[in-house]
Design a protein around this motif. Structure first.
Motif, PDB file in Angstrom:
ATOM      1  N   LEU A 153      26.699 -21.803 -13.279  1.00 58.83           N
ATOM      2  CA  LEU A 153      27.365 -22.783 -14.396  1.00 58.83           C
ATOM      3  C   LEU A 153      28.906 -22.640 -13.913  1.00 58.83           C
ATOM      4  CD1 LEU A 153      25.294 -22.194 -17.515  1.00 58.83           C
ATOM      5  CD2 LEU A 153      24.898 -24.034 -16.039  1.00 58.83           C
ATOM      6  N   ALA A 154      29.295 -21.390 -13.796  1.00 56.43           N
ATOM      7  CA  ALA A 154      30.743 -21.163 -13.899  1.00 56.43           C
ATOM      8  C   ALA A 154      31.518 -22.152 -12.540  1.00 56.43           C
ATOM      9  CB  ALA A 154      31.174 -19.732 -13.550  1.00 56.43           C
ATOM     10  N   ARG A 155      30.642 -21.990 -11.588  1.00 55.79           N
ATOM     11  CA  ARG A 155      31.381 -22.756 -10.314  1.00 55.79           C
ATOM     12  C   ARG A 155      30.686 -24.277 -10.264  1.00 55.79           C
ATOM     13  NH1 ARG A 155      30.327 -19.030  -5.198  1.00 55.79           N
ATOM     14  NH2 ARG A 155      28.444 -18.561  -6.311  1.00 55.79           N
ATOM     15  N   GLN A 156      29.792 -24.496 -10.964  1.00 56.46           N
ATOM     16  CA  GLN A 156      29.103 -25.692 -11.038  1.00 56.46           C
ATOM     17  C   GLN A 156      28.588 -26.060  -9.479  1.00 56.46           C
ATOM     18  OE1 GLN A 156      29.093 -28.373 -13.905  1.00 56.46           O
ATOM     19  NE2 GLN A 156      28.569 -26.228 -14.368  1.00 56.46           N
ATOM     20  N   VAL A 200      18.059 -21.627   1.896  1.00 58.34           N
ATOM     21  CA  VAL A 200      17.411 -22.589   2.510  1.00 58.34           C
ATOM     22  C   VAL A 200      17.899 -23.966   2.169  1.00 58.34           C
ATOM     23  CG1 VAL A 200      15.525 -21.389   2.807  1.00 58.34           C
ATOM     24  CG2 VAL A 200      15.591 -22.518   0.809  1.00 58.34           C
ATOM     25  N   PHE A 201      18.804 -24.032   0.987  1.00 56.33           N
ATOM     26  CA  PHE A 201      19.369 -25.411   0.615  1.00 56.33           C
ATOM     27  C   PHE A 201      20.652 -25.215  -0.191  1.00 56.33           C
ATOM     28  CE2 PHE A 201      20.185 -28.250  -2.990  1.00 56.33           C
ATOM     29  CZ  PHE A 201      19.779 -29.577  -2.033  1.00 56.33           C
ATOM     30  N   GLY A 202      21.552 -26.048   0.320  1.00 58.39           N
ATOM     31  CA  GLY A 202      22.963 -26.016  -0.252  1.00 58.39           C
ATOM     32  C   GLY A 202      23.673 -24.955   0.410  1.00 58.39           C
ATOM     33  N   PRO A 203      24.842 -24.645  -0.611  1.00 60.89           N
ATOM     34  CA  PRO A 203      25.000 -24.902  -1.899  1.00 60.89           C
ATOM     35  C   PRO A 203      25.647 -26.687  -1.913  1.00 60.89           C
ATOM     36  CG  PRO A 203      26.977 -23.584  -1.047  1.00 60.89           C
ATOM     37  CD  PRO A 203      26.063 -23.727  -0.091  1.00 60.89           C
ATOM     38  N   VAL A 204      25.250 -27.015  -3.460  1.00 66.86           N
ATOM     39  CA  VAL A 204      25.946 -28.291  -3.458  1.00 66.86           C
ATOM     40  C   VAL A 204      26.626 -28.401  -4.755  1.00 66.86           C
ATOM     41  CG1 VAL A 204      23.940 -29.440  -1.920  1.00 66.86           C
ATOM     42  CG2 VAL A 204      23.531 -29.067  -4.457  1.00 66.86           C
ATOM     43  N   PRO A 205      27.430 -29.366  -4.974  1.00 63.39           N
ATOM     44  CA  PRO A 205      27.950 -29.527  -6.472  1.00 63.39           C
ATOM     45  C   PRO A 205      27.226 -30.061  -7.426  1.00 63.39           C
ATOM     46  CG  PRO A 205      28.849 -31.253  -5.119  1.00 63.39           C
ATOM     47  CD  PRO A 205      28.096 -30.338  -3.882  1.00 63.39           C
ATOM     48  N   VAL A 206      27.289 -29.678  -8.560  1.00 62.11           N
ATOM     49  CA  VAL A 206      26.253 -30.039  -9.614  1.00 62.11           C
ATOM     50  C   VAL A 206      26.949 -30.516 -10.982  1.00 62.11           C
ATOM     51  CG1 VAL A 206      24.243 -29.349  -8.776  1.00 62.11           C
ATOM     52  CG2 VAL A 206      25.508 -27.889 -10.385  1.00 62.11           C
ATOM     53  N   ARG A 207      26.557 -31.130 -11.793  1.00 60.17           N
ATOM     54  CA  ARG A 207      27.166 -31.326 -13.411  1.00 60.17           C
ATOM     55  C   ARG A 207      26.076 -30.744 -14.128  1.00 60.17           C
ATOM     56  NH1 ARG A 207      28.894 -36.903 -16.532  1.00 60.17           N
ATOM     57  NH2 ARG A 207      26.622 -36.873 -16.415  1.00 60.17           N
ATOM     58  N   THR A 208      26.361 -29.791 -14.900  1.00 62.98           N
ATOM     59  CA  THR A 208      25.324 -29.244 -15.898  1.00 62.98           C
ATOM     60  C   THR A 208      25.811 -29.602 -17.255  1.00 62.98           C
ATOM     61  OG1 THR A 208      26.597 -26.931 -16.029  1.00 62.98           O
ATOM     62  CG2 THR A 208      24.915 -27.139 -14.613  1.00 62.98           C
ATOM     63  N   SER A 251      29.498 -40.053 -10.990  1.00 61.64           N
ATOM     64  CA  SER A 251      30.019 -38.896 -10.064  1.00 61.64           C
ATOM     65  C   SER A 251      29.614 -37.491 -11.122  1.00 61.64           C
ATOM     66  CB  SER A 251      31.576 -38.914 -10.278  1.00 61.64           C
ATOM     67  OG  SER A 251      32.216 -37.791  -9.848  1.00 61.64           O
ATOM     68  N   VAL A 252      29.283 -36.634  -9.908  1.00 59.13           N
ATOM     69  CA  VAL A 252      28.984 -35.353 -10.585  1.00 59.13           C
ATOM     70  C   VAL A 252      30.282 -34.514 -11.046  1.00 59.13           C
ATOM     71  CG1 VAL A 252      26.874 -34.847  -9.140  1.00 59.13           C
ATOM     72  CG2 VAL A 252      29.004 -34.029  -8.642  1.00 59.13           C
ATOM     73  N   TYR A 253      31.226 -35.111 -11.034  1.00 61.32           N
ATOM     74  CA  TYR A 253      32.677 -34.431 -11.616  1.00 61.32           C
ATOM     75  C   TYR A 253      33.074 -35.142 -12.951  1.00 61.32           C
ATOM     76  CZ  TYR A 253      32.728 -33.337  -6.567  1.00 61.32           C
ATOM     77  OH  TYR A 253      32.416 -32.826  -5.296  1.00 61.32           O
ATOM     78  N   VAL A 273      20.721 -30.869 -15.046  1.00 61.40           N
ATOM     79  CA  VAL A 273      21.295 -30.492 -13.805  1.00 61.40           C
ATOM     80  C   VAL A 273      21.536 -31.731 -12.799  1.00 61.40           C
ATOM     81  CG1 VAL A 273      21.898 -28.912 -11.860  1.00 61.40           C
ATOM     82  CG2 VAL A 273      20.852 -27.992 -13.865  1.00 61.40           C
ATOM     83  N   ASN A 274      22.629 -32.315 -12.940  1.00 53.90           N
ATOM     84  CA  ASN A 274      22.871 -33.755 -12.367  1.00 53.90           C
ATOM     85  C   ASN A 274      23.526 -33.295 -10.855  1.00 53.90           C
ATOM     86  OD1 ASN A 274      24.549 -35.404 -15.173  1.00 53.90           O
ATOM     87  ND2 ASN A 274      22.331 -34.727 -14.875  1.00 53.90           N
ATOM     88  N   MET A 275      22.950 -34.318 -10.150  1.00 54.77           N
ATOM     89  CA  MET A 275      23.247 -34.145  -8.470  1.00 54.77           C
ATOM     90  C   MET A 275      23.522 -35.180  -7.859  1.00 54.77           C
ATOM     91  SD  MET A 275      20.020 -31.604  -7.695  1.00 54.77           S
ATOM     92  CE  MET A 275      20.602 -31.121  -6.102  1.00 54.77           C
TER      93      MET A 275
END
Length: 304
Positions: A196-199, A210-218, A266-268, A277-279
Motif C-alpha cells: 500500500l505504501a508504494r502502491q 513471477v509477475f510484476g511489479p506493477v503500479p496499482v491504485r488501492t 488512470s491508476v494514478y 486494487v485497481n490495475m
C-alpha cells in the motif's frame, strides 16, 4: 403585518451580507507584495491532469468497485469466450502528470517551459535524482525532472514533481527486487503481494517474482483495502457491477467485494478506489493468467 415581516427578513439578509463582506480578503492594488517565503507544495487535491482540457477525457473515466461481496457462480463457456473490451492504446500507455490548473493553461498556450512550482513530491523526486534535497523547486531541479519525464514519456514534461512522476520512480526502483525489504512472506506457493505504501503489487513464489511489479491504485482512506492475509475466492473475467452498472474487467475477488480488476482510467487518479486494487488493463489481463482460485493475497502498509 406582511410589511413588518418583509422588513425583518430584509434586515436579517443585510446583516448576513455585511458579515460575509467583512470576512472577504481585501486586495489593494499598486502595493508591493510582502515576501512570500519559501515555496509551498501544491496540495494534491488542487491538481488536475496536465494536458489541455477537451470535451472528452477518457483517462478520467473510472470503474467503481463492488461495495458488497458479489454473487458467486460458475460463468458459462459462452461468457468466458468473450474478452473484455480493451481501452485505446494511447490511453493505456499514457502517463499524464497531475499539475496545478495554471500550469495546464500555461503549457497549452506556449511552448513547454520549466515549471517554477514546487510539486507535492519535490523532496522524494530530488532524493531519487540525487539532487540537493531541500524541497524547493530550482532551475537545476526542473531541468533534471524534465529530463526524467521526457525519458519516461510523462506529459507534460515541465519539471513539476507530481504524483505520476514520483509513482514512476517508485516503480523503477522496485523493478529489480520489489521485495528487497522482505515485507511480503516468501513461501513455496504463489502470493499476490500488495504494498500500500508504494502502491505496487507483484506475485512471487518463494523468492522468485513471477509477475510484476506493477503500479496499482488501492482504497482511499475512507474505504481502505483490507490488510493482512486473504485468498482469491472467485474469478470473473467479464464481471459487471449491478450496483453501479459498470464493468469490472478481469475481477479476482479476495476479500468480500474487494478484488484485483482493470479500470479504464488512470491508476494514478486520486484519491483512491472504494477498496479494490485497481490495475491498468494490460496488467490486469496478464495477472488473470498468473493467479488461480485459492491463491493467497497479502496486503500491508499504509496508502500515502
Amino acid at each position: 403585518m406582511i410589511s413588518h415581516t418583509i422588513g425583518a427578513t430584509g434586515r436579517r439578509a443585510l446583516s448576513v451580507l455585511l458579515v460575509l463582506a467583512a470576512a472577504l480578503p481585501v486586495t489593494v492594488t499598486g502595493t508591493a507584495s510582502a515576501n512570500p517565503g519559501p515555496p509551498v507544495p501544491a496540495p494534491p487535491q488542487q491538481l488536475v491532469p496536465g494536458i489541455p482540457l477537451t470535451p472528452y477525457q477518457p483517462w478520467q473515466l473510472d470503474t467503481p468497485d463492488q461495495a458488497l461481496p458479489p454473487r458467486v457462480y460458475e460463468p458459462s463457456a459462452v461468457e468466458d469466450a468473450f474478452e473484455p473490451l480493451a481501452p485505446p492504446a494511447a490511453l493505456e500507455d499514457g502517463l499524464i502528470e497531475y499539475v496545478p490548473p495554471s500550469e495546464v493553461v500555461r503549457s497549452a498556450a506556449a511552448a513547454v517551459t520549466c515549471s517554477k512550482r514546487t510539486g507535492p513530491y519535490q523532496r522524494q523526486v530530488e532524493r531519487y535524482l540525487k539532487l540537493r534535497v531541500d524541497g524547493r523547486q530550482s532551475g537545476p531541479d526542473c531541468r533534471a525532472i524534465r529530463k526524467f519525464q521526457a525519458t519516461q514519456r510523462i506529459r507534460p514534461s515541465i519539471g513539476f514533481a507530481g504524483p505520476v512522476t514520483w509513482s514512476r520512480m517508485r516503480y523503477l526502483a522496485a523493478t529489480r527486487n520489489p521485495n528487497a525489504a522482505g515485507k511480503c512472506s516468501t513461501r513455496g506457493y504463489r502470493i499476490a503481494c500488495v504494498d500500500l505504501a508504494r502502491q505496487l503489487m507483484w506475485v512471487q513464489q518463494g523468492k522468485k517474482v513471477v509477475f510484476g511489479p506493477v503500479p496499482v491504485r488501492t482504497g482511499k482512506h475512507e474505504t481502505p483495502t483490507r490488510g493482512g492475509w486473504h485468498r482469491v475466492y472467485w474469478r470473473h473475467k467479464n464481471h459487471f457491477s449491478t450496483l453501479f452498472s459498470t464493468p469490472m474487467p478481469y475481477s479476482q475477488f479476495f476479500s468480500g467485494g474487494q478484488a484485483f480488476h482493470a479500470i479504464y482510467g488512470s491508476v494514478y487518479n486520486p484519491p483512491g478506489s472504494p477498496g479494490c486494487v485497481n490495475m491498468r488493463f494490460s496488467d490486469s489481463r496478464r495477472l488473470w493468467s498468473v493467479l488461480r482460485k485459492g491463491d493467497r493475497v497479502y496486503v500491508w502498509g499504509r496508502r500515502p
